[in-house]
Write an enzyme that holds these catalytic residues in place. Structure first.
Site, PDB file in Angstrom:
ATOM      1  N   ASP A  83      46.424  16.723  20.202  1.00 17.68           N
ATOM      2  CA  ASP A  83      46.770  17.179  18.896  1.00 17.68           C
ATOM      3  C   ASP A  83      45.964  18.468  19.112  1.00 17.68           C
ATOM      4  OD1 ASP A  83      47.849  14.976  17.721  1.00 17.68           O
ATOM      5  OD2 ASP A  83      45.868  14.078  17.479  1.00 17.68           O
ATOM      6  N   ASP A  85      44.968  21.877  16.745  1.00 19.21           N
ATOM      7  CA  ASP A  85      44.810  22.175  15.414  1.00 19.21           C
ATOM      8  C   ASP A  85      44.685  23.480  15.164  1.00 19.21           C
ATOM      9  OD1 ASP A  85      44.550  19.298  14.487  1.00 19.21           O
ATOM     10  OD2 ASP A  85      42.483  19.339  15.496  1.00 19.21           O
ATOM     11  N   ASP A 139      48.882  20.566  14.633  1.00 15.49           N
ATOM     12  CA  ASP A 139      48.741  20.322  13.276  1.00 15.49           C
ATOM     13  C   ASP A 139      48.200  22.139  12.522  1.00 15.49           C
ATOM     14  OD1 ASP A 139      49.168  17.827  13.326  1.00 15.49           O
ATOM     15  OD2 ASP A 139      47.301  17.392  13.826  1.00 15.49           O
TER      16      ASP A 139
END
Length: 418
Positions: A83, A85, A139
């Site tokens: 992930d 960010d 994200d």
């Protein structure tokens, strides 16, 4: 800068070597890091394309969280899912409703039917996610700069579109300020960073050779250089993922763990000692709150309105579960620091970090040690008073020249006491 004891070189003990090798196996590789950077840049340009509803409204685009402090790890146990960010600082009216920035960002990234991100984009409660086919997720959190406040202090937005009755609201946050504070509090231990870098080079070289079918490999760019505290943060996040893999509900937030790690950084000489020290520190913080009948409350040190525990723990039960997990972690790392045979080390590592990275790290240690013993260069040769590899695990090492015995011992050294 932490001063390393010259009589105890970094990554000299088996526990430290194994922990470093586990960390290498769960973090972003050079290839994945470069891919993440390229995608980050592409999304930035895509949001600002002519057809985008945010054309001319993106003031700044920057990494946050683990990517900003170089502590990204695989988010799943059985697949290398990462992930990434980032923050999109937008130029929007001050009185914008919480759902509008999220909706606009979702429309800007998703684009028109059949465009590159149309089927990959999901609107979340506080961000917009792009799911790539190779298990990487980006994200993007929309933010609105708060003028007249410290650098990049901003409003972010909470709106759960699928639950219309849930209140929507704004939050004050400064992920950039936190990342800068974290880096200031976890500086490089240069002797340690040099040796850890060599371990990464060895690991990546072997994997590149395997993938290239032994073709000559061109010189690579130097890998990341990290402090013990950052590596321990990655190990703690992996440990948390293992503990919560089959549990429902939220996990303890990474940024909370990062804050607590930075608070207690730079007090040890060895990687295993740093892991133990940090686990003990986090446990003491949670026990103090729990014993006083309070949920833990951790804030961003550069922005008091930015509460890092705003959505976890939700209850004393959540908190008690994590305290139990931390107690188990401390006991197991104490065993590693005190010294145990390789079979016990593998058992502990698997329980803490999962089967794949732990067993692969032990296998690599066996191969390396067997080769060094075969050439008379290893401190782990049993004839020299070193680590004796149990017979049940000695297949690789024996093939390379190590001598195995069913009796388990560990070479003795003076250990740090607190």
């Amino acid at each position: 800068m932490t001063q390393i004891n010259p009589l105890r070189p970094p990554l000299a003990d088996p526990a430290d070597i194994l922990l470093a090798d586990v960390a290498i196996r769960i973090q972003l590789s050079r290839t994945d890091y470069d891919k993440a950077v390229q995608r980050y840049q592409t999304i930035n340009a895509w949001i600002e394309r002519d057809e985008s509803p945010l054309k001319g409204h993106v003031e700044l685009f920057y990494p946050q969280g683990s990517m900003a402090i170089e502590a990204t790890i695989a988010s799943k146990l059985k697949t290398d899912e990462f992930d990434i960010d980032v923050v999109a600082q937008l130029d929007l009216p001050d009185n914008v409703s919480p759902w509008e920035p999220l909706d606009l960002l979702y429309e800007a990234i998703r684009g028109e039917p059949e465009s590159r991100y149309y089927s990959k984009t999901k609107r979340r409660t506080r961000c917009v996610t792009v799911d790539y086919s190779d298990d990487m997720h980006l994200d993007v959190t929309p933010s609105l700069r708060m003028r007249g406040t410290p650098e990049r202090q901003s409003l972010i937005f909470h709106h759960r579109a699928e639950v219309p009755k849930e209140p929507s609201y704004q939050l004050i946050a400064n992920p950039y300020g936190f990342a800068e504070w974290f880096k200031d509090n976890t500086p490089l231990d240069y002797d340690f960073a040099d040796i850890f870098e060599k371990h990464i080079e060895e690991y990546e070289r072997m994997h590149i050779l395997a993938e290239a079918d032994s073709e000559p490999v061109p010189q690579q760019e130097p890998p990341f250089r990290k402090s013990k505290a950052v590596i321990v943060l990655q190990l703690l996040k992996r440990w948390r993922n293992v503990q919560y893999d089959t549990r429902s509900g939220r996990r303890p937030p990474s940024i909370m763990i990062a804050k607590l790690v930075a608070d207690a950084a730079n007090h040890t000489d060895r990687l295993s000692e740093e892991l133990l020290f940090q686990a003990q520190h986090i446990l003491s913080v949670f026990r103090e709150h729990h014993d006083q009948g309070r949920l833990v409350h951790i804030i961003n040190p550069v922005c008091t309105e930015d509460v890092l525990t705003d959505r976890w723990p939700e209850s004393r039960q959540d908190q008690a579960q994590f305290i139990n997990d931390l107690g188990d972690l401390v006991q197991k790392v104490e065993r590693l620091v005190a010294g145990c045979d390789l079979a016990k080390m593998q058992e502990i590592m698997v329980s803490l970090f999962g089967e794949f990275p732990a067993k692969e790290a032990v296998q690599a240690f066996n191969e390396r040690t067997g080769n060094e013993i075969g050439h008379g260069r290893s401190q782990y040769d049993s004839q020299k008073g070193g680590l004796i590899i149990p017979a049940s695990m000695a297949g690789i090492a024996v093939a390379s020249g190590a001598q195995a015995t069913p009796k388990h011992t560990f070479y003795g050294t003076e250990r740090r006491k607190w």
